[in-house]
Design an enzyme around this catalytic site. Structure first.
Site, PDB file in Angstrom:
ATOM      1  N   ARG A  82       0.859  -1.185   0.000  1.00 28.20           N
ATOM      2  CA  ARG A  82       0.000   0.000   0.000  1.00 28.20           C
ATOM      3  C   ARG A  82       0.897   1.238   0.000  1.00 28.20           C
ATOM      4  O   ARG A  82       1.687   1.431   0.925  1.00 28.20           O
ATOM      5  CB  ARG A  82      -0.919  -0.009   1.229  1.00 28.20           C
ATOM      6  CG  ARG A  82      -1.775   1.213   1.322  1.00 28.20           C
ATOM      7  CD  ARG A  82      -2.827   1.109   2.416  1.00 28.20           C
ATOM      8  NE  ARG A  82      -3.535   2.365   2.468  1.00 28.20           N
ATOM      9  CZ  ARG A  82      -3.344   3.292   3.402  1.00 28.20           C
ATOM     10  NH1 ARG A  82      -2.492   3.102   4.405  1.00 28.20           N
ATOM     11  NH2 ARG A  82      -4.010   4.431   3.354  1.00 28.20           N
ATOM     12  N   HIS A 126      -3.080  10.882   0.130  1.00 27.47           N
ATOM     13  CA  HIS A 126      -2.590  10.709   1.499  1.00 27.47           C
ATOM     14  C   HIS A 126      -1.935  12.040   1.912  1.00 27.47           C
ATOM     15  O   HIS A 126      -0.742  12.131   2.108  1.00 27.47           O
ATOM     16  CB  HIS A 126      -1.603   9.535   1.555  1.00 27.47           C
ATOM     17  CG  HIS A 126      -1.292   9.036   2.930  1.00 27.47           C
ATOM     18  ND1 HIS A 126      -1.393   7.716   3.291  1.00 27.47           N
ATOM     19  CD2 HIS A 126      -0.865   9.679   4.047  1.00 27.47           C
ATOM     20  CE1 HIS A 126      -1.042   7.548   4.557  1.00 27.47           C
ATOM     21  NE2 HIS A 126      -0.706   8.747   5.040  1.00 27.47           N
ATOM     22  N   GLU A 171      -7.569   8.510   5.636  1.00 29.20           N
ATOM     23  CA  GLU A 171      -7.844   9.229   6.879  1.00 29.20           C
ATOM     24  C   GLU A 171      -8.356  10.660   6.671  1.00 29.20           C
ATOM     25  O   GLU A 171      -7.699  11.622   7.102  1.00 29.20           O
ATOM     26  CB  GLU A 171      -6.600   9.241   7.768  1.00 29.20           C
ATOM     27  CG  GLU A 171      -6.058   7.855   8.075  1.00 29.20           C
ATOM     28  CD  GLU A 171      -4.881   7.872   9.042  1.00 29.20           C
ATOM     29  OE1 GLU A 171      -4.415   8.953   9.416  1.00 29.20           O
ATOM     30  OE2 GLU A 171      -4.428   6.779   9.429  1.00 29.20           O
ATOM     31  N   ASN A 296      -7.754   1.909   9.513  1.00 29.54           N
ATOM     32  CA  ASN A 296      -6.480   2.252  10.153  1.00 29.54           C
ATOM     33  C   ASN A 296      -6.734   2.350  11.652  1.00 29.54           C
ATOM     34  O   ASN A 296      -7.559   3.171  12.092  1.00 29.54           O
ATOM     35  CB  ASN A 296      -5.959   3.610   9.661  1.00 29.54           C
ATOM     36  CG  ASN A 296      -5.430   3.548   8.236  1.00 29.54           C
ATOM     37  OD1 ASN A 296      -5.493   2.510   7.585  1.00 29.54           O
ATOM     38  ND2 ASN A 296      -4.906   4.654   7.763  1.00 29.54           N
ATOM     39  N   TYR A 298      -4.741   2.413  15.520  1.00 29.89           N
ATOM     40  CA  TYR A 298      -3.519   2.449  16.336  1.00 29.89           C
ATOM     41  C   TYR A 298      -3.828   2.396  17.827  1.00 29.89           C
ATOM     42  O   TYR A 298      -3.162   1.716  18.573  1.00 29.89           O
ATOM     43  CB  TYR A 298      -2.716   3.728  16.043  1.00 29.89           C
ATOM     44  CG  TYR A 298      -2.099   3.728  14.659  1.00 29.89           C
ATOM     45  CD1 TYR A 298      -0.831   3.222  14.440  1.00 29.89           C
ATOM     46  CD2 TYR A 298      -2.801   4.225  13.561  1.00 29.89           C
ATOM     47  CE1 TYR A 298      -0.261   3.210  13.176  1.00 29.89           C
ATOM     48  CE2 TYR A 298      -2.245   4.213  12.290  1.00 29.89           C
ATOM     49  CZ  TYR A 298      -0.971   3.700  12.107  1.00 29.89           C
ATOM     50  OH  TYR A 298      -0.413   3.668  10.857  1.00 29.89           O
ATOM     51  N   GLU A 355      -3.761   0.039   8.000  1.00 30.61           N
ATOM     52  CA  GLU A 355      -2.634   0.521   8.811  1.00 30.61           C
ATOM     53  C   GLU A 355      -2.804   0.041  10.234  1.00 30.61           C
ATOM     54  O   GLU A 355      -3.917   0.110  10.796  1.00 30.61           O
ATOM     55  CB  GLU A 355      -2.560   2.060   8.856  1.00 30.61           C
ATOM     56  CG  GLU A 355      -1.988   2.686   7.632  1.00 30.61           C
ATOM     57  CD  GLU A 355      -1.855   4.199   7.765  1.00 30.61           C
ATOM     58  OE1 GLU A 355      -1.600   4.711   8.883  1.00 30.61           O
ATOM     59  OE2 GLU A 355      -2.019   4.861   6.727  1.00 30.61           O
TER      60      GLU A 355
HETATM   61  O1  IFM Z   1       2.358   7.905   9.560  1.00 30.40           O
HETATM   62  C1  IFM Z   1       0.983   7.984   9.726  1.00 30.40           C
HETATM   63  C2  IFM Z   1       0.268   7.774   8.409  1.00 30.40           C
HETATM   64  O2  IFM Z   1       0.682   8.663   7.442  1.00 30.40           O
HETATM   65  C3  IFM Z   1      -1.219   7.924   8.587  1.00 30.40           C
HETATM   66  N1  IFM Z   1      -1.705   7.100   9.671  1.00 30.40           N
HETATM   67  C4  IFM Z   1      -0.997   7.142  10.916  1.00 30.40           C
HETATM   68  C5  IFM Z   1       0.480   6.943  10.708  1.00 30.40           C
HETATM   69  C6  IFM Z   1       1.221   6.992  12.055  1.00 30.40           C
HETATM   70  O3  IFM Z   1       1.028   8.224  12.664  1.00 30.40           O
END
Ligand code: IFM
Length: 449
Positions: A82, A126, A171, A296, A298, A355
């Site tokens: 990706r 992006h 995002e 995505n 985290y 992600e």
């Molecule tokens: O590095 C970023 C990415 O560009 C978009 N999502 C979160 C990642 C980590 O912060």
């Protein structure tokens, strides 16, 4: 042999194992071959906006070292990659004349990936908006959505014969809220009306791009990549639980509801006191059928009730417990639950985790290796959660680790390292970290079935 044999075998055959990056974070060469200026080139010149004033130059010099990147992907056993396309390389002014050198670069790159047996998953946007478009109003202006759709048409026309899986936006929450509300990302504006207008025009651009793509490349599988930070209540009180519901409405709800239900959460509009620039048919365009959904994820957010606060009257913090080098809390179960919500609540089509990953303060040890057990633990926790989601019936088709390489972490500059391969910025040498080796072993077992 992988230490994670049992885990690897919980993933179906044909599952996509990939890694992600984005154009501005890795390419460098910001002034080469006719590339136009992007909002990140400009934003990074504003004193104090990025760590040590760093920008996307040199990134990981991937504009020149892309063969090395493909070699790293092969060594990791990736079946998919990706990456994103830099709009200002294709249309330096955002609209108008196409830059043939920019287009040729991505054609060459995609062909090389296919030759290596790695499926390209390009993202059209992006975050590197052409600065010329920002000068004309940026995402708060409706014309930017139309320009995005034209750009998508150019890319689908050039690569639609070879590339199947496309995502429109990465995002949009960050583009809108961080770019136009908090001002912590490009273009650095702090204006609620601008942010809400931007969020609508981003989604409209997505919908128009999907239409354009399907008319040009009928076999294209079109998706969008949405990030979420689902709320966890700060306490067991009813008030905090209700605050989580309001938080989720402005976080995932704001971007998922228009895509899947064709409407924005009204309570968020009311709390913000803004006017949405919605025109006839916009929501039908935005909610057109998707072929796939990119998640995505985290970290979750610790949310409390704040009766005296503004807007949605919530407090926001990271959850308690250990934190990554970004200061982010960790909880893989929240990702599993969100995947299940995508299936049951929004009825998302096939899903990819586009992600997921963690930053740690890596360094090269005296044995020449990068020992990063925390990144490996984070990975295993989240893959376990992904396997649980599949077992709960979620149609999860792939996992992309963020990131292939250490790279430019936006306002944090080069200080934060998310890569499965370490980058020595003095030499641009790539070295696969120990977590990357463990991941590659797991992928090997999973691919063998
Ligand atoms: O590095 C970023 C990415 O560009 C978009 N999502 C979160 C990642 C980590 O912060």
């Amino acid at each position: 042999m992988s230490r994670y044999l049992d885990l690897a075998r919980r993933f179906p055959k044909g599952f996509a194992w990939g890694f992600g990056t984005s154009s501005y974070q890795i390419e460098g060469a910001t002034k080469e071959d006719g590339r136009g200026e992007s909002i990140w080139d400009r934003f990074a010149t504003i004193p104090g906006k990025t760590h040590r004033g760093e920008n996307g130059e040199p990134g990981t010099d991937s504009y020149h070292r892309w063969r090395e990147d493909i070699a790293v992907l092969k060594e990791l056993g990736a079946t998919a990659y990706r990456f994103s396309i830099a709009w200002p390389r294709i249309l330096p002014d955002g609209t108008g004349a196409v830059n043939p050198k920019g287009l040729a670069w991505y054609e060459r790159f995609v062909d090389a990936l296919l030759e290596a047996g790695i499926e390209p998953f390009p993202t059209l946007y992006h975050w590197d908006l052409p600065q010329r478009l920002e000068d004309r109003g940026g995402w708060p202006a409706r014309d930017t959505a139309l320009a995005f759709s034209d750009y998508a048409g150019v890319m689908l026309g050039a690569l639609g014969d070879r590339v199947t899986h496309w995502s429109t936006l990465n995002e949009p929450l960050c583009s809108a809220w961080l770019g136009y509300l908090h001002g912590s990302m490009a273009p650095g504006i702090q204006d609620a009306q601008a942010a809400f207008s931007a969020s609508h025009h981003l989604l409209l651009g997505h919908g128009l791009a999907v239409q354009a793509a399907r008319s040009i490349a009928p076999k294209a599988q079109m998706g969008i990549v949405l990030n979420v930070g689902p709320g966890m209540p700060a306490s067991d009180s009813d008030e905090d639980r209700e605050a989580v519901r309001r938080h989720d409405a402005s976080d995932s709800g704001w971007f998922h509801d228009p895509i899947y239900f064709g409407r924005y959460p009204q309570e968020v509009i009311d709390a913000a006191g803004i006017t949405m620039p919605i025109q006839a048919n916009d929501l039908a365009t935005i909610s057109a059928r998707l072929d796939w959904h990119g998640l995505n994820y985290y970290f979750p957010a610790k949310i409390g009730n704040d009766p005296h606060g503004a807007g949605l009257k919530t407090t926001w913090d990271h959850i308690d417990g250990p934190k990554t080098d970004m200061g982010w809390g960790m909880n893989a179960g929240v990702m599993r639950d969100f995947l299940i919500k995508l299936k049951n609540h929004w009825k998302a089509p096939k899903i990819y985790i586009t992600e997921n990953g963690s930053a740690w303060p890596d360094s090269i040890a005296s044995d020449g290796k990068i020992h990063d057990p925390q990144r490996e633990a984070y990975l295993i926790d989240h893959l376990t959660a992904a396997a649980e989601a599949i077992e709960a019936g979620v149609d999860l088709r792939g996992y992309f680790g963020w990131s292939l390489l250490d790279n430019y972490e936006w306002a944090y500059g080069y200080d934060k390292r998310f890569g499965y391969a370490y980058v020595d910025y003095a030499t641009q040498k790539r070295t696969i970290k120990e977590s990357g080796r463990a991941f590659a072993d797991l992928i090997k077992v999973a691919r063998a079935g």
